[in-house]
Design an enzyme around this catalytic site. Structure first.
Site, PDB file in Angstrom:
ATOM      1  N   CYS A 154       0.655  -1.185  -0.168  1.00 41.39           N
ATOM      2  CA  CYS A 154      -0.104   0.121   0.119  1.00 41.39           C
ATOM      3  C   CYS A 154       0.993   1.146   0.011  1.00 41.39           C
ATOM      4  O   CYS A 154       2.092   1.304   0.765  1.00 41.39           O
ATOM      5  CB  CYS A 154      -0.850   0.150   1.317  1.00 41.39           C
ATOM      6  SG  CYS A 154      -1.881  -1.482   1.254  1.00 41.39           S
ATOM      7  N   ARG A 202       5.120   0.755  -6.349  1.00 40.62           N
ATOM      8  CA  ARG A 202       4.876  -0.130  -5.081  1.00 40.62           C
ATOM      9  C   ARG A 202       4.102  -1.290  -5.083  1.00 40.62           C
ATOM     10  O   ARG A 202       4.296  -2.376  -4.444  1.00 40.62           O
ATOM     11  CB  ARG A 202       4.406   0.634  -3.606  1.00 40.62           C
ATOM     12  CG  ARG A 202       5.451   1.650  -3.165  1.00 40.62           C
ATOM     13  CD  ARG A 202       4.853   2.802  -2.245  1.00 40.62           C
ATOM     14  NE  ARG A 202       4.324   1.964  -0.919  1.00 40.62           N
ATOM     15  CZ  ARG A 202       5.309   1.981   0.061  1.00 40.62           C
ATOM     16  NH1 ARG A 202       6.519   2.534  -0.312  1.00 40.62           N
ATOM     17  NH2 ARG A 202       5.086   1.198   0.991  1.00 40.62           N
ATOM     18  N   TRP A 251      -2.801  -2.848  -1.702  1.00 45.22           N
ATOM     19  CA  TRP A 251      -2.401  -4.087  -2.145  1.00 45.22           C
ATOM     20  C   TRP A 251      -3.009  -4.976  -1.241  1.00 45.22           C
ATOM     21  O   TRP A 251      -2.829  -5.073   0.041  1.00 45.22           O
ATOM     22  CB  TRP A 251      -0.786  -3.959  -2.090  1.00 45.22           C
ATOM     23  CG  TRP A 251      -0.181  -5.291  -2.667  1.00 45.22           C
ATOM     24  CD1 TRP A 251       0.401  -5.594  -3.939  1.00 45.22           C
ATOM     25  CD2 TRP A 251       0.353  -6.569  -1.857  1.00 45.22           C
ATOM     26  NE1 TRP A 251       0.741  -6.817  -3.995  1.00 45.22           N
ATOM     27  CE2 TRP A 251       0.878  -7.222  -2.728  1.00 45.22           C
ATOM     28  CE3 TRP A 251       0.211  -6.713  -0.508  1.00 45.22           C
ATOM     29  CZ2 TRP A 251       1.307  -8.704  -2.222  1.00 45.22           C
ATOM     30  CZ3 TRP A 251       0.673  -7.993  -0.198  1.00 45.22           C
ATOM     31  CH2 TRP A 251       1.066  -8.945  -1.007  1.00 45.22           C
ATOM     32  N   ASN A 284      -1.623   1.497   5.719  1.00 44.89           N
ATOM     33  CA  ASN A 284      -0.583   0.521   5.264  1.00 44.89           C
ATOM     34  C   ASN A 284      -0.213  -0.588   6.504  1.00 44.89           C
ATOM     35  O   ASN A 284       0.289  -0.078   7.441  1.00 44.89           O
ATOM     36  CB  ASN A 284       0.544   1.282   4.839  1.00 44.89           C
ATOM     37  CG  ASN A 284       1.646   0.096   4.216  1.00 44.89           C
ATOM     38  OD1 ASN A 284       1.533  -1.042   3.903  1.00 44.89           O
ATOM     39  ND2 ASN A 284       2.970   0.732   4.000  1.00 44.89           N
ATOM     40  N   GLY A 285      -0.337  -1.761   6.190  1.00 45.72           N
ATOM     41  CA  GLY A 285       0.282  -2.740   7.379  1.00 45.72           C
ATOM     42  C   GLY A 285      -0.815  -3.673   7.786  1.00 45.72           C
ATOM     43  O   GLY A 285      -1.978  -3.956   6.751  1.00 45.72           O
ATOM     44  N   GLU A 288      19.279 -15.393 -10.271  1.00 49.71           N
ATOM     45  CA  GLU A 288      18.742 -14.091 -10.468  1.00 49.71           C
ATOM     46  C   GLU A 288      18.004 -13.977 -11.974  1.00 49.71           C
ATOM     47  O   GLU A 288      17.160 -13.313 -12.079  1.00 49.71           O
ATOM     48  CB  GLU A 288      19.901 -13.039 -10.257  1.00 49.71           C
ATOM     49  CG  GLU A 288      19.403 -11.374 -10.874  1.00 49.71           C
ATOM     50  CD  GLU A 288      18.416 -10.934  -9.901  1.00 49.71           C
ATOM     51  OE1 GLU A 288      17.927 -11.612  -8.997  1.00 49.71           O
ATOM     52  OE2 GLU A 288      18.017  -9.909 -10.426  1.00 49.71           O
ATOM     53  N   LYS A 311      14.223 -13.049 -12.476  1.00 46.02           N
ATOM     54  CA  LYS A 311      13.977 -11.869 -13.400  1.00 46.02           C
ATOM     55  C   LYS A 311      12.972 -12.143 -14.428  1.00 46.02           C
ATOM     56  O   LYS A 311      11.792 -11.775 -14.602  1.00 46.02           O
ATOM     57  CB  LYS A 311      14.965 -11.397 -14.074  1.00 46.02           C
ATOM     58  CG  LYS A 311      15.527  -9.972 -14.162  1.00 46.02           C
ATOM     59  CD  LYS A 311      15.426  -8.930 -13.085  1.00 46.02           C
ATOM     60  CE  LYS A 311      14.985  -9.334 -11.700  1.00 46.02           C
ATOM     61  NZ  LYS A 311      15.609  -8.509 -10.714  1.00 46.02           N
ATOM     62  N   GLU A 331       9.380 -13.388 -12.944  1.00 50.01           N
ATOM     63  CA  GLU A 331       8.689 -12.531 -12.000  1.00 50.01           C
ATOM     64  C   GLU A 331       7.991 -11.291 -13.261  1.00 50.01           C
ATOM     65  O   GLU A 331       6.847 -10.756 -13.086  1.00 50.01           O
ATOM     66  CB  GLU A 331       9.195 -11.365 -11.023  1.00 50.01           C
ATOM     67  CG  GLU A 331      10.360 -10.666 -11.674  1.00 50.01           C
ATOM     68  CD  GLU A 331      11.323  -9.899 -10.471  1.00 50.01           C
ATOM     69  OE1 GLU A 331      10.510  -9.565  -9.360  1.00 50.01           O
ATOM     70  OE2 GLU A 331      12.239  -9.708 -10.637  1.00 50.01           O
ATOM     71  N   HIS A 387      22.075 -34.277 -10.731  1.00 47.59           N
ATOM     72  CA  HIS A 387      21.460 -34.658  -9.701  1.00 47.59           C
ATOM     73  C   HIS A 387      19.948 -34.778  -9.661  1.00 47.59           C
ATOM     74  O   HIS A 387      19.428 -34.812  -8.884  1.00 47.59           O
ATOM     75  CB  HIS A 387      22.024 -34.276  -8.494  1.00 47.59           C
ATOM     76  CG  HIS A 387      23.520 -34.494  -8.198  1.00 47.59           C
ATOM     77  ND1 HIS A 387      24.051 -35.718  -8.084  1.00 47.59           N
ATOM     78  CD2 HIS A 387      24.631 -33.580  -8.356  1.00 47.59           C
ATOM     79  CE1 HIS A 387      25.395 -35.638  -7.895  1.00 47.59           C
ATOM     80  NE2 HIS A 387      25.817 -34.264  -8.279  1.00 47.59           N
ATOM     81  N   LYS A 419       6.907  -3.645  -4.788  1.00 48.10           N
ATOM     82  CA  LYS A 419       8.186  -2.950  -4.767  1.00 48.10           C
ATOM     83  C   LYS A 419       8.724  -3.056  -3.585  1.00 48.10           C
ATOM     84  O   LYS A 419       9.782  -3.545  -3.109  1.00 48.10           O
ATOM     85  CB  LYS A 419       8.131  -1.570  -5.408  1.00 48.10           C
ATOM     86  CG  LYS A 419       9.646  -1.070  -5.652  1.00 48.10           C
ATOM     87  CD  LYS A 419      10.436  -1.896  -6.817  1.00 48.10           C
ATOM     88  CE  LYS A 419      11.930  -1.327  -6.679  1.00 48.10           C
ATOM     89  NZ  LYS A 419      12.669  -2.320  -7.517  1.00 48.10           N
TER      90      LYS A 419
HETATM   91  C1  F6R Z   1      13.075  -8.874  -7.539  1.00 44.26           C
HETATM   92  C2  F6R Z   1      12.807  -7.818  -6.559  1.00 44.26           C
HETATM   93  C3  F6R Z   1      12.774  -8.448  -5.116  1.00 44.26           C
HETATM   94  C4  F6R Z   1      13.532  -7.658  -4.189  1.00 44.26           C
HETATM   95  C5  F6R Z   1      13.211  -8.145  -2.740  1.00 44.26           C
HETATM   96  C6  F6R Z   1      13.976  -7.312  -1.894  1.00 44.26           C
HETATM   97  O1  F6R Z   1      13.217  -8.300  -8.806  1.00 44.26           O
HETATM   98  O2  F6R Z   1      12.854  -6.612  -6.719  1.00 44.26           O
HETATM   99  O3  F6R Z   1      13.083  -9.870  -5.169  1.00 44.26           O
HETATM  100  O4  F6R Z   1      14.847  -7.864  -4.361  1.00 44.26           O
HETATM  101  O5  F6R Z   1      11.840  -8.008  -2.481  1.00 44.26           O
HETATM  102  O6  F6R Z   1      13.395  -6.127  -1.763  1.00 44.26           O
HETATM  103  P1  F6R Z   1      14.658  -5.075  -1.113  1.00 44.26           P
HETATM  104  O7  F6R Z   1      15.882  -4.991  -1.690  1.00 44.26           O
HETATM  105  O8  F6R Z   1      13.908  -3.745  -1.061  1.00 44.26           O
HETATM  106  O9  F6R Z   1      14.727  -5.216   0.479  1.00 44.26           O
END
Ligand code: F6R
Length: 613
Positions: free
Chosen positions: A2, A27, A76, A102-103, A485, A489, A492, A508, A608
């Site tokens: 949120c 976000r 959210w 938010n929470g 990673e 990427k 997601e 394995h 985010k």
């Molecule tokens: C993936 C991504 C997330 C963040 C994770 C941690 O592309 O962005 O996996 O890396 O939510 O977020 P931070 O770095 O803000 O703690």
């Protein structure tokens, strides 16, 4: 998660609230709404919509409000499905109080039953509506007093912003665990979940701490302790980020813009942490921290998602160059694993946002157990930056795309420099060896620029493979975390299934997946300890007719012979190779996602800044 904005001043509030919400879009959210008050106290004007802020704007188009104060929210969903009814703001029983939140209110069911018994009728399925009714039930002309009483009854974590119909020139807010920042203007004041919503209006901010309450009017910002109202003197900080940095410019997506900003991020990092002599300095660390790191018995690197992958690279770096036993942990597991930590240990927390709830909880756990804590953070003034014993900033600037790209490269380079620096402090590396590393590091911005300028092979591979629903990513050593990673990427933002694996583990289990339909992305830069082993793994894939896409050092014929597609990268030292191999992986994910018409900057279900555990 949120996003919250509140405004009080002399201007028309609605466009300010909407613009603030647009800056919080990144976000992640499923619905949005605003409530505002005009000076005649005629009641709240509330407008909410499910979906994007564009829908909300369309509904508001041409509606005159003449309001000079208001609150807004992007939701959210946690309690209750995404819908217009569940969208915030929520009003109390008689429409005298409006609240955004938010929470999570953990005791909302108990409070809801109590309020229902007192005659409150609930319209939504949210926990937030409980707070609106509760605050209104305590409201007798003083919003602050009512919010304090309500907060004393609420268990959980929260940031609330509220207004009362009878007090149109006052916005009040309080927080516990979830972030809130006050924006200090001239004849107007703001409060928001993060600074990006404030940047179009002011760069003067105050970061609220847990259990603080703030009252905003046009002319004043008064912060006090939640429990007893005792005034708190706050520092006003100046944010160095510019509003333009948080806009897309000519790029179709923030993610692409941020991928292309990476040479600049690396350059800024080098300018900040590498001295003219080629030595490394972390000036924000005081002597006590340096002494501790010098003698530390063990390092724990703790983080989530992409930042966890940076942490895995960090583990290799600290062990190889500082010779400190190091463990890398996912924050959500670390906290509940009752980790064995001593006072002599250092816990390093890596986070872009500085607000990730799991990482924050892990930091608090490490502090409770007596470890010295150090945060590697991108957002200045964020909760984790404030709570850690020491901070090293990554210098990526605002990252808006949900998928982390430039923050990741910033983390990788900062970690490499920091590990070399610790190696120097502990006399495991000579200053001339360090200078050798920084000489090579200084070439990284241009090398990344070169990769960005030659991405046709990524386009053609993505064009051939974008309909595939299943990808395997393999790497070893420093590039094993990048296999994870690359898979993260891709999944997601494109929603294709992708799995990252240590290449040596393929035999394995995952080798059973390989047939002529299976794309396998192999990270195989030359000059690494495991290069020939990677080639053998690729032979095994080819023998089973898998489709090999490789990331390889320019001119590597051996890799080219085995691969259907090759993404070339320039040569570099092994410890910096993840900084280069990450870039084609980002472009590949981006290209596949756009060919599938995905919402690259705001992928479904993702946020985010993940401020719930
Ligand atoms: C993936 C991504 C997330 C963040 C994770 C941690 O592309 O962005 O996996 O890396 O939510 O977020 P931070 O770095 O803000 O703690």
């Amino acid at each position: 998660m949120c996003g919250i904005i509140g405004y009080v001043g002399g201007r028309e509030a609605v466009p300010i609230l909407i613009k603030g919400l647009e800056h919080l879009e990144y976000r992640g959210y499923d619905s949005a709404g605003i409530a505002c008050l005009s000076p005649d106290c005629s009641g709240f004007f509330v407008c909410k919509e499910q979906g994007k802020i564009g829908e909300l704007k369309a509904r508001l188009n041409g509606v005159p409000t003449q309001a000079n104060s208001g609150i807004g929210h992007t939701r959210w969903a946690t309690h209750g499905a995404p819908s217009k009814t569940n969208a915030h703001p929520h009003l109390g029983q008689n429409g005298r109080v409006a609240v955004v939140h938010n929470g999570i209110i953990e005791n909302y069911a108990e409070l809801k039953s109590e309020l229902k018994r007192k005659g409150c009728c609930f319209k939504s399925d949210t926990d937030t509506e409980v707070a609106a009714h509760l605050i209104e039930s305590y409201y007798h002309g003083d919003l602050g007093g009512a919010m304090r009483r309500a907060a004393a009854r609420i268990q959980g974590f929260f940031a609330f912003v509220a207004m009362a119909k009878a007090e149109p020139n006052r916005v009040c807010a309080l927080k516990r665990s979830n972030p809130l920042v006050v924006g200090v203007g001239k004849g107007e004041n703001f409060v928001a979940s993060d600074v990006s919503a404030l940047l179009p209006y002011t760069n003067k901010v105050m970061y609220l701490e847990d259990d603080e309450f703030v009252e905003l009017t046009r002319e004043c910002v008064n912060v006090s302790r939640l429990k007893d109202g005792k005034p708190v003197r706050k520092q006003i900080a100046t944010v160095s980020w510019k509003a333009e940095e948080a806009s897309k410019g000519d790029f179709p997506h923030f993610m692409l813009k941020e991928i292309f900003e990476q040479p600049a991020v690396l350059r800024r990092t080098l300018q900040t942490y590498v001295k003219k002599t080629g030595g490394i300095a972390f000036d924000t660390l005081d002597r006590k921290v340096k002494d501790h790191v010098k003698r530390t018995g063990k390092i724990f690197v703790v983080s989530c998602g992409t930042a966890y992958h940076a942490g895995l690279v960090g583990r290799y770096l600290f062990e190889a160059y500082a010779r400190v036993p190091t463990e890398a942990h996912v924050s959500s597991e670390f906290r509940y694993s009752d980790p064995i930590i001593s006072k002599n240990d250092t816990a390093v927390f890596i986070t872009q946002s500085g607000e990730t709830a799991d990482t924050l909880a892990a930091l608090r756990e490490a502090k409770r157990k007596g470890a010295r804590t150090l945060a590697i953070v991108n957002v200045a003034g964020s909760t984790i930056a404030r709570e850690a014993d020491a901070v090293v900033y990554t210098l990526a600037g605002p990252e808006i795309g949900v998928a982390s790209t430039k923050a990741y490269l910033g983390q990788l380079l900062t970690l490499a420099l920091f590990a070399l620096y610790v190696g120097g402090l502990r006399k495991r590396l000579s200053q001339s060896a360090i200078r050798g590393f920084t000489r090579e590091a200084s070439k990284l911005p241009d090398k990344v620029r070169e990769i960005l300028g030659t991405s046709e092979s990524v386009d053609s591979a993505a064009g051939a493979l974008f309909t595939k629903g299943n990808f395997l990513f393999l790497g070893r050593g420093y590039n094993f975390p990048n296999a994870l990673e690359g898979a993260l990427k891709l999944k997601e933002i494109s929603y294709a299934h992708a799995h990252g694996y240590a290449a040596g583990e393929m035999k394995h289990g995952p080798i059973a997946l390989i047939d002529e339909t299976q794309p396998v992305v192999c990270l195989v830069p030359k000059g690494t300890k495991t290069y020939t082993k990677m080639l053998s793994n690729m032979e095994e894939i080819l023998a089973r007719r898998g489709i090999i896409i490789s990331i390889a050092t320019k001119g590597d014929r051996a890799v080219q012979r085995l691969s259907r597609h090759v993404f070339w990268i320039p040569d570099t030292l092994e410890i910096f190779s993840p900084i280069l191999t990450a870039v084609p992986l980002q472009l590949f994910a981006y290209k596949i996602a756009t060919l599938n018409h995905r919402d690259v900057d705001q992928p479904r279900n993702l946020a985010k800044s993940v401020t719930v555990e």
